[in-house]
Scaffold this active site. Structure first.
Site, PDB file in Angstrom:
ATOM      1  N   ASP A   1      54.265  29.045  41.765  1.00  0.00           N
ATOM      2  CA  ASP A   1      53.487  30.100  41.103  1.00  0.00           C
ATOM      3  C   ASP A   1      52.300  29.485  40.362  1.00  0.00           C
ATOM      4  O   ASP A   1      52.329  28.311  39.989  1.00  0.00           O
ATOM      5  CB  ASP A   1      54.354  30.819  40.050  1.00  0.00           C
ATOM      6  CG  ASP A   1      55.322  31.829  40.678  1.00  0.00           C
ATOM      7  OD1 ASP A   1      55.239  32.097  41.879  1.00  0.00           O
ATOM      8  OD2 ASP A   1      56.172  32.347  39.917  1.00  0.00           O
TER       9      ASP A   1
ATOM     10  N   ARG B   1      49.441  32.148  48.390  1.00  0.00           N
ATOM     11  CA  ARG B   1      49.660  33.550  47.980  1.00  0.00           C
ATOM     12  C   ARG B   1      48.434  33.922  47.146  1.00  0.00           C
ATOM     13  O   ARG B   1      48.110  33.234  46.170  1.00  0.00           O
ATOM     14  CB  ARG B   1      50.907  33.678  47.117  1.00  0.00           C
ATOM     15  CG  ARG B   1      51.063  35.105  46.540  1.00  0.00           C
ATOM     16  CD  ARG B   1      51.972  35.128  45.307  1.00  0.00           C
ATOM     17  NE  ARG B   1      53.333  34.793  45.593  1.00  0.00           N
ATOM     18  CZ  ARG B   1      54.158  34.243  44.691  1.00  0.00           C
ATOM     19  NH1 ARG B   1      53.729  33.947  43.476  1.00  0.00           N
ATOM     20  NH2 ARG B   1      55.392  33.961  45.017  1.00  0.00           N
TER      21      ARG B   1
HETATM   22  C1  LIG Z   1      54.348  38.888  44.728  1.00  0.00           C
HETATM   23  C2  LIG Z   1      53.449  38.640  43.550  1.00  0.00           C
HETATM   24  C3  LIG Z   1      53.452  37.389  42.956  1.00  0.00           C
HETATM   25  C4  LIG Z   1      52.606  37.128  41.878  1.00  0.00           C
HETATM   26  N1  LIG Z   1      52.489  35.843  41.390  1.00  0.00           N
HETATM   27  C5  LIG Z   1      51.569  35.573  40.438  1.00  0.00           C
HETATM   28  C6  LIG Z   1      51.302  34.233  40.010  1.00  0.00           C
HETATM   29  O1  LIG Z   1      51.900  33.261  40.491  1.00  0.00           O
HETATM   30  N2  LIG Z   1      50.357  34.044  39.042  1.00  0.00           N
HETATM   31  C7  LIG Z   1      49.640  35.097  38.500  1.00  0.00           C
HETATM   32  O2  LIG Z   1      48.766  34.860  37.659  1.00  0.00           O
HETATM   33  N3  LIG Z   1      49.899  36.366  38.875  1.00  0.00           N
HETATM   34  C8  LIG Z   1      50.832  36.639  39.821  1.00  0.00           C
HETATM   35  N4  LIG Z   1      51.036  37.934  40.216  1.00  0.00           N
HETATM   36  C9  LIG Z   1      50.501  39.067  39.398  1.00  0.00           C
HETATM   37  C10 LIG Z   1      49.084  39.426  39.792  1.00  0.00           C
HETATM   38  O3  LIG Z   1      48.199  38.411  39.372  1.00  0.00           O
HETATM   39  C11 LIG Z   1      48.655  40.761  39.141  1.00  0.00           C
HETATM   40  O4  LIG Z   1      48.669  40.606  37.745  1.00  0.00           O
HETATM   41  C12 LIG Z   1      49.534  41.942  39.503  1.00  0.00           C
HETATM   42  O5  LIG Z   1      49.905  41.907  40.840  1.00  0.00           O
HETATM   43  C13 LIG Z   1      48.802  43.290  39.243  1.00  0.00           C
HETATM   44  O6  LIG Z   1      47.642  43.350  39.983  1.00  0.00           O
HETATM   45  P1  LIG Z   1      47.460  44.152  41.375  1.00  0.00           P
HETATM   46  O7  LIG Z   1      46.965  43.177  42.383  1.00  0.00           O
HETATM   47  O8  LIG Z   1      48.698  44.838  41.741  1.00  0.00           O
HETATM   48  O9  LIG Z   1      46.243  45.130  41.146  1.00  0.00           O
HETATM   49  P2  LIG Z   1      45.894  46.156  39.985  1.00  0.00           P
HETATM   50  O10 LIG Z   1      44.482  46.561  40.246  1.00  0.00           O
HETATM   51  O11 LIG Z   1      46.236  45.594  38.642  1.00  0.00           O
HETATM   52  O12 LIG Z   1      46.881  47.359  40.265  1.00  0.00           O
HETATM   53  C14 LIG Z   1      46.769  48.175  41.416  1.00  0.00           C
HETATM   54  C15 LIG Z   1      47.842  49.243  41.332  1.00  0.00           C
HETATM   55  O13 LIG Z   1      49.135  48.644  41.410  1.00  0.00           O
HETATM   56  C16 LIG Z   1      50.062  49.284  40.546  1.00  0.00           C
HETATM   57  N5  LIG Z   1      50.484  48.299  39.516  1.00  0.00           N
HETATM   58  C17 LIG Z   1      49.930  47.106  39.247  1.00  0.00           C
HETATM   59  N6  LIG Z   1      50.613  46.473  38.263  1.00  0.00           N
HETATM   60  C18 LIG Z   1      51.604  47.313  37.890  1.00  0.00           C
HETATM   61  C19 LIG Z   1      52.637  47.221  36.931  1.00  0.00           C
HETATM   62  N7  LIG Z   1      52.781  46.164  36.139  1.00  0.00           N
HETATM   63  N8  LIG Z   1      53.485  48.273  36.806  1.00  0.00           N
HETATM   64  C20 LIG Z   1      53.372  49.365  37.604  1.00  0.00           C
HETATM   65  N9  LIG Z   1      52.398  49.484  38.549  1.00  0.00           N
HETATM   66  C21 LIG Z   1      51.530  48.476  38.694  1.00  0.00           C
HETATM   67  C22 LIG Z   1      49.333  50.456  39.945  1.00  0.00           C
HETATM   68  O14 LIG Z   1      49.557  51.553  40.796  1.00  0.00           O
HETATM   69  C23 LIG Z   1      47.878  50.013  40.013  1.00  0.00           C
HETATM   70  O15 LIG Z   1      46.984  51.091  40.031  1.00  0.00           O
HETATM   71  C24 LIG Z   1      51.840  38.193  41.320  1.00  0.00           C
HETATM   72  C25 LIG Z   1      51.848  39.451  41.919  1.00  0.00           C
HETATM   73  C26 LIG Z   1      52.622  39.688  43.034  1.00  0.00           C
HETATM   74  C27 LIG Z   1      52.572  41.034  43.679  1.00  0.00           C
END
Ligand SMILES: Cc1cc2nc3c(=O)[nH]c(=O)nc-3n(C[C@H](O)[C@H](O)[C@H](O)COP(=O)(O)OP(=O)(O)OC[C@H]3O[C@@H](n4cnc5c(N)ncnc54)[C@H](O)[C@@H]3O)c2cc1C
Length: 308
Positions: free
Chosen positions: A130, A180
């Site tokens: 991660d 990722r």
């Molecule tokens: C499999 C996976 C692994 C990850 N690993 C890391 C990592 O190693 N390091 C790191 O910095 N980040 C990691 N992340 C988190 C990532 O950086 C984002 O903070 C997170 O995914 C929210 O952003 P989004 O891309 O979904 O888009 P956004 O624009 O934030 O959200 C898009 C839509 O997704 C839904 N959504 C997003 N977040 C939430 C929530 N918390 N609760 C409910 N609905 C939500 C909502 O419908 C929102 O409108 C990971 C995410 C995923 C999916």
């Protein structure tokens, strides 16, 4: 607006002790966390596999400050691999280098990481490293690249909010490293990260395209339906088959999207966190979405009223 203060609170250990002791808060956490024990995570993975998706197990923990805790975390991961193999689960693992003692000693961290990668390789499994806050970005990528030369069964995470990510995508593609792609979950200054969501999304789009064109089985990890649709359209236009990449989503978020994507024949992996150290993970999920925060605050107030 609330993102920075919530992420600040995520790093306060004193608040962590108070909040994690509240039973109702714990129940809110279990919307995003599979449970306290490996058994809980295994049960969640079984359900996920039945739905046709794979999983990545994350035993929660980060920024450990004692060697004993780092060694215990590594042992937990080894146990996780044994369970995955014994139960025939479709799952790999995700780890954080600060959980393996990166803050204590890079030598210790590398030693523990090698043990995990070696066992994963013996079992034909894969380890995702991660990405944490920007203080760790370069160290994480350097260690991952050094490890990848000996253990190709590891991959990293790149965050589209960082300006440096376009160059890192190229660097990882050249090394054949699996990436990722995420937007990024930490609080970073404008000197190194895009402050505007539209720019983070543009950067994600560019990185997604470069990874699909030249990367090694990239994971597009977002719940953003617009970017998911663009990924599907880009892959189709470039003739990139759905077996050459996967989507990744977080446990407890957008189950509907998970079902829709698997129904369309895409590979979907669910990130399954488990363990008692859920506070920093939970606060990052709250910071991402104000609606989660309202739900959380409501639960805490209800609990306080019930106690009076
Ligand atoms: C499999 C996976 C692994 C990850 N690993 C890391 C990592 O190693 N390091 C790191 O910095 N980040 C990691 N992340 C988190 C990532 O950086 C984002 O903070 C997170 O995914 C929210 O952003 P989004 O891309 O979904 O888009 P956004 O624009 O934030 O959200 C898009 C839509 O997704 C839904 N959504 C997003 N977040 C939430 C929530 N918390 N609760 C409910 N609905 C939500 C909502 O419908 C929102 O409108 C990971 C995410 C995923 C999916």
């Amino acid at each position: 607006m609330l993102r920075a203060p919530i992420l600040y609170l995520s790093r306060r250990r004193s608040l962590q002790r108070i909040i994690t002791a509240m039973p109702l808060t714990a129940r809110v956490a279990y919307r995003f966390v599979a449970g306290d024990r490996l058994d809980d995570a295994v049960a969640a993975v079984r359900r996920i596999n039945q739905f046709g998706s794979s999983a990545s197990l994350d035993h929660l923990g980060e920024n450990v400050s004692q060697e004993r805790a780092a060694r215990a975390a590594a042992e937990d991961y080894l146990r996780g691999f044994e369970r995955i193999a014994a139960e025939g689960l479709d799952a790999n693992v995700s780890i954080k280098l600060t959980q393996l003692g990166l803050d204590i000693s890079p030598v210790l961290c590398q030693e523990l990481l090698v043990g995990i990668l070696r066992r994963a390789a013996e079992l034909g499994n894969f380890v995702r490293i991660d990405m944490e806050g920007s203080a760790y970005t370069e160290r994480t990528l350097e260690l991952a690249l050094a490890m990848h030369a000996r253990y190709p069964n590891c991959g990293v995470v790149l965050q589209s909010y960082l300006y440096r990510t376009a160059a890192d995508v190229e660097r990882m593609n050249q090394a054949g490293m699996r990436v990722r792609l995420v937007k990024g979950a930490y609080d970073e200054p404008a000197a190194i990260a895009y402050p505007r969501k539209a720019d983070v999304d543009d950067s994600f789009r560019r990185a997604m395209q470069a990874l699909l064109r030249q990367g090694n089985y990239p994971a597009i990890a977002t719940h953003d339906e617009g970017l998911i649709s663009e990924t599907i359209a880009f892959a189709a236009a470039q003739g990139i088959g759905s077996d050459r990449f996967e989507f990744q989503l977080l446990y407890g978020i957008r189950r509907d999207l998970q079902e829709r994507l698997t129904g369309l024949g895409f590979r979907v992996r669910i990130y399954v966190p488990y363990g008692t150290e859920w506070y920093p993970y939970l606060t990052r999920r709250l910071a991402e979405r104000p609606a989660n925060l309202i739900f959380f605050v409501g639960s805490v107030l209800r609990e306080r009223r019930a106690r009076r």
